[in-house]
Design a protein around this motif. Structure first.
Motif, PDB file in Angstrom:
ATOM      1  N   GLY A  83      -5.578 -32.183 -12.346  1.00 49.18           N
ATOM      2  CA  GLY A  83      -5.091 -31.054 -13.143  1.00 49.18           C
ATOM      3  C   GLY A  83      -4.461 -29.954 -12.294  1.00 49.18           C
ATOM      4  N   LEU A  84      -4.842 -29.905 -11.003  1.00 48.05           N
ATOM      5  CA  LEU A  84      -4.323 -28.827 -10.143  1.00 48.05           C
ATOM      6  C   LEU A  84      -2.911 -29.101  -9.625  1.00 48.05           C
ATOM      7  CD1 LEU A  84      -7.359 -27.812  -7.886  1.00 48.05           C
ATOM      8  CD2 LEU A  84      -6.331 -26.525  -9.760  1.00 48.05           C
ATOM      9  N   ALA A  85      -2.462 -30.355  -9.793  1.00 45.61           N
ATOM     10  CA  ALA A  85      -1.191 -30.744  -9.169  1.00 45.61           C
ATOM     11  C   ALA A  85      -0.035 -29.859  -9.621  1.00 45.61           C
ATOM     12  CB  ALA A  85      -0.889 -32.214  -9.463  1.00 45.61           C
ATOM     13  N   PHE A  86       0.119 -29.687 -10.918  1.00 47.18           N
ATOM     14  CA  PHE A  86       1.252 -28.906 -11.433  1.00 47.18           C
ATOM     15  C   PHE A  86       1.141 -27.443 -11.053  1.00 47.18           C
ATOM     16  CE2 PHE A  86       2.156 -32.499 -14.200  1.00 47.18           C
ATOM     17  CZ  PHE A  86       3.537 -32.534 -14.097  1.00 47.18           C
ATOM     18  N   LEU A  87      -0.098 -26.935 -11.090  1.00 47.68           N
ATOM     19  CA  LEU A  87      -0.316 -25.519 -10.821  1.00 47.68           C
ATOM     20  C   LEU A  87      -0.058 -25.168  -9.357  1.00 47.68           C
ATOM     21  CD1 LEU A  87      -1.428 -22.753 -11.790  1.00 47.68           C
ATOM     22  CD2 LEU A  87      -3.709 -23.566 -11.139  1.00 47.68           C
ATOM     23  N   ARG A  88      -0.634 -25.955  -8.443  1.00 48.85           N
ATOM     24  CA  ARG A  88      -0.612 -25.567  -7.023  1.00 48.85           C
ATOM     25  C   ARG A  88       0.433 -26.290  -6.188  1.00 48.85           C
ATOM     26  NH1 ARG A  88      -1.892 -20.909  -6.971  1.00 48.85           N
ATOM     27  NH2 ARG A  88      -3.734 -20.482  -8.228  1.00 48.85           N
ATOM     28  N   TYR A  89       0.790 -27.482  -6.579  1.00 52.16           N
ATOM     29  CA  TYR A  89       1.684 -28.274  -5.718  1.00 52.16           C
ATOM     30  C   TYR A  89       2.872 -28.789  -6.521  1.00 52.16           C
ATOM     31  CZ  TYR A  89      -3.002 -28.124  -3.788  1.00 52.16           C
ATOM     32  OH  TYR A  89      -4.229 -27.690  -3.394  1.00 52.16           O
ATOM     33  N   PRO A  90       3.544 -27.892  -7.241  1.00 53.57           N
ATOM     34  CA  PRO A  90       4.585 -28.336  -8.179  1.00 53.57           C
ATOM     35  C   PRO A  90       5.712 -29.117  -7.499  1.00 53.57           C
ATOM     36  CG  PRO A  90       4.694 -25.956  -7.824  1.00 53.57           C
ATOM     37  CD  PRO A  90       3.425 -26.429  -7.196  1.00 53.57           C
ATOM     38  N   SER A  91       6.051 -28.744  -6.281  1.00 53.29           N
ATOM     39  CA  SER A  91       7.169 -29.436  -5.623  1.00 53.29           C
ATOM     40  C   SER A  91       6.789 -30.860  -5.239  1.00 53.29           C
ATOM     41  CB  SER A  91       7.612 -28.674  -4.386  1.00 53.29           C
ATOM     42  OG  SER A  91       7.912 -27.350  -4.751  1.00 53.29           O
ATOM     43  N   THR A  92       5.509 -31.106  -4.991  1.00 56.04           N
ATOM     44  CA  THR A  92       5.065 -32.469  -4.677  1.00 56.04           C
ATOM     45  C   THR A  92       5.203 -33.345  -5.909  1.00 56.04           C
ATOM     46  OG1 THR A  92       3.461 -31.577  -3.164  1.00 56.04           O
ATOM     47  CG2 THR A  92       3.156 -33.846  -3.782  1.00 56.04           C
ATOM     48  N   VAL A  93       4.872 -32.775  -7.059  1.00 53.73           N
ATOM     49  CA  VAL A  93       4.964 -33.534  -8.305  1.00 53.73           C
ATOM     50  C   VAL A  93       6.416 -33.926  -8.529  1.00 53.73           C
ATOM     51  CG1 VAL A  93       4.579 -33.463 -10.798  1.00 53.73           C
ATOM     52  CG2 VAL A  93       2.962 -32.357  -9.262  1.00 53.73           C
ATOM     53  N   GLN A  94       7.340 -32.982  -8.229  1.00 49.89           N
ATOM     54  CA  GLN A  94       8.776 -33.281  -8.399  1.00 49.89           C
ATOM     55  C   GLN A  94       9.249 -34.337  -7.393  1.00 49.89           C
ATOM     56  OE1 GLN A  94      10.612 -29.420  -7.977  1.00 49.89           O
ATOM     57  NE2 GLN A  94       9.512 -28.699  -9.781  1.00 49.89           N
ATOM     58  N   LEU A  95       8.645 -34.269  -6.185  1.00 54.62           N
ATOM     59  CA  LEU A  95       9.077 -35.175  -5.113  1.00 54.62           C
ATOM     60  C   LEU A  95       8.763 -36.624  -5.450  1.00 54.62           C
ATOM     61  CD1 LEU A  95      10.079 -34.771  -2.044  1.00 54.62           C
ATOM     62  CD2 LEU A  95       7.711 -35.166  -1.456  1.00 54.62           C
ATOM     63  N   ASN A  96       7.636 -36.830  -6.156  1.00 57.59           N
ATOM     64  CA  ASN A  96       7.159 -38.203  -6.376  1.00 57.59           C
ATOM     65  C   ASN A  96       7.622 -38.777  -7.703  1.00 57.59           C
ATOM     66  OD1 ASN A  96       5.053 -39.155  -4.196  1.00 57.59           O
ATOM     67  ND2 ASN A  96       5.087 -36.942  -4.334  1.00 57.59           N
TER      68      ASN A  96
END
Ligand SMILES: C[S@@+](CC[C@H](N)C(=O)[O-])C[C@H]1O[C@@H](n2cnc3c(N)ncnc32)[C@H](O)[C@@H]1O
Length: 294
Positions: free
Chosen positions: A281-294
């Motif tokens: 659940g923390l992915a979008f909140l804290r690491y949004p660019s990683t979510v976009q990268l993958n």
């Protein structure tokens, strides 16, 4: 980057009258304000140790500043969760003052600290220091800051303020980030949330079954994720210890240097870790660019 040479304008150290640890040109008034020098300009045992620690932190930052390419307006540094801004003041006094160009921004939510820092900077004639009464997150959108910042520092900025400082650094295309994280509660809360479920799902959850371990694992994991995030966004990361720093037990120093090489594998590892620990659940909140990268 040109090296500082210009003569200081503020009342400064006269080597004959002061302890040898005080550097030529250093502001005696500032050292007194920081309670490093006593009122009569002496160093006691404690303050000698304190000064050594201040120099130790400064030497990391000075090295980065010297590596910056020369620019017309000089280097920019944003210090997040600045508190009394002693880091900003020391860096200004030992580097920016003689350089004669460049700006330090202190970002702090406590208005009384912002006001007292403004007053001190005025008294010391440190005219290229600015203090903004903003949260780290707000400062990313503030027009009071330029679109690009060279160096981002966050020294013991509370909880998620370090994450906000990383987001700020990414937005401002910082060449360097210097982070000494503080208390970290967000991830421990997330680990607590599905603890029972995770204990059934994986033996790994034993790592955070007991509340003390939840806090410790949460803190360790937070910093591991931050490092992976920075790597995934094109930074080379070094983790070291801020030796002997007396202000806190939190001595982990994360140094990030922008290389432009985004490590996809680090982003994938980050997301895999979030999944493994049941905190996707923390992915979008804290690491949004990683979510976009993958
Ligand atoms: C532990 S103090 C550290 C101060 C200073 N950096 C130092 O190392 O001495 C943390 C400071 O961060 C400020 N702070 C906490 N959260 C913040 C946020 N989200 N934005 C800006 N400042 C914040 C607090 O008001 C406090 O002054």
């Amino acid at each position: 980057m040109k090296t500082p040479t210009r003569a200081p304008k503020t009342p400064s150290a006269s080597p004959a009258a002061l302890p040898p640890e005080v550097r030529p040109g250093q502001s005696v008034e500032l050292l007194k304000q920081l309670h490093i020098l006593t009122r009569d300009g002496k160093l006691n045992q404690d303050s000698r140790r304190k000064l050594k620690q201040v120099y130790h932190l400064f030497q990391f930052i000075e090295k980065l500043l010297l590596e910056l390419p020369a620019s017309e307006a000089g280097p920019t540094l944003a210090d997040h969760g600045a508190g009394k801004s002693y880091l900003g003041f020391i860096v200004y006094d030992l580097f920016f003052k003689a350089l004669g160009q460049g700006t330090i921004y202190g970002i702090e939510t406590r208005s009384e600290l912002v006001e007292s820092s403004k007053a001190l900077a005025q008294r010391l004639l440190f005219e290229r220091m600015q203090f903004l009464n903003l949260s780290v997150a707000e400062s990313a959108q503030s027009s009071a800051l330029p679109p690009q910042i060279d160096v981002v520092t966050a020294l013991h900025a509370c909880d998620t303020a370090t994450d906000d400082a990383i987001a700020f650094g990414l937005l401002k295309k910082a060449k360097y980030m210097v982070l000494v994280p503080c208390c970290q509660a967000e991830l421990a809360r997330a680990l607590n949330h599905n603890k029972a479920l995770n204990l059934q799902r994986t033996p790994l959850a034993e790592l955070w079954r007991h509340p003390l371990h939840t806090r410790e694992v949460g803190s360790q994991l937070t910093n591991v994720l931050r490092c992976l995030y920075l790597e995934s966004q094109g930074y080379q990361v070094t983790v070291t210890e801020l030796v002997g720093w007396e202000h806190s037990m939190k001595n982990e120093l994360i140094l990030a240097k922008y290389t432009g090489q985004k490590k996809r594998a680090s982003g994938e590892r980050l997301l895999a870790l979030l999944k493994e620990f049941g905190i996707d659940g923390l992915a979008f909140l804290r690491y949004p660019s990683t979510v976009q990268l993958n």
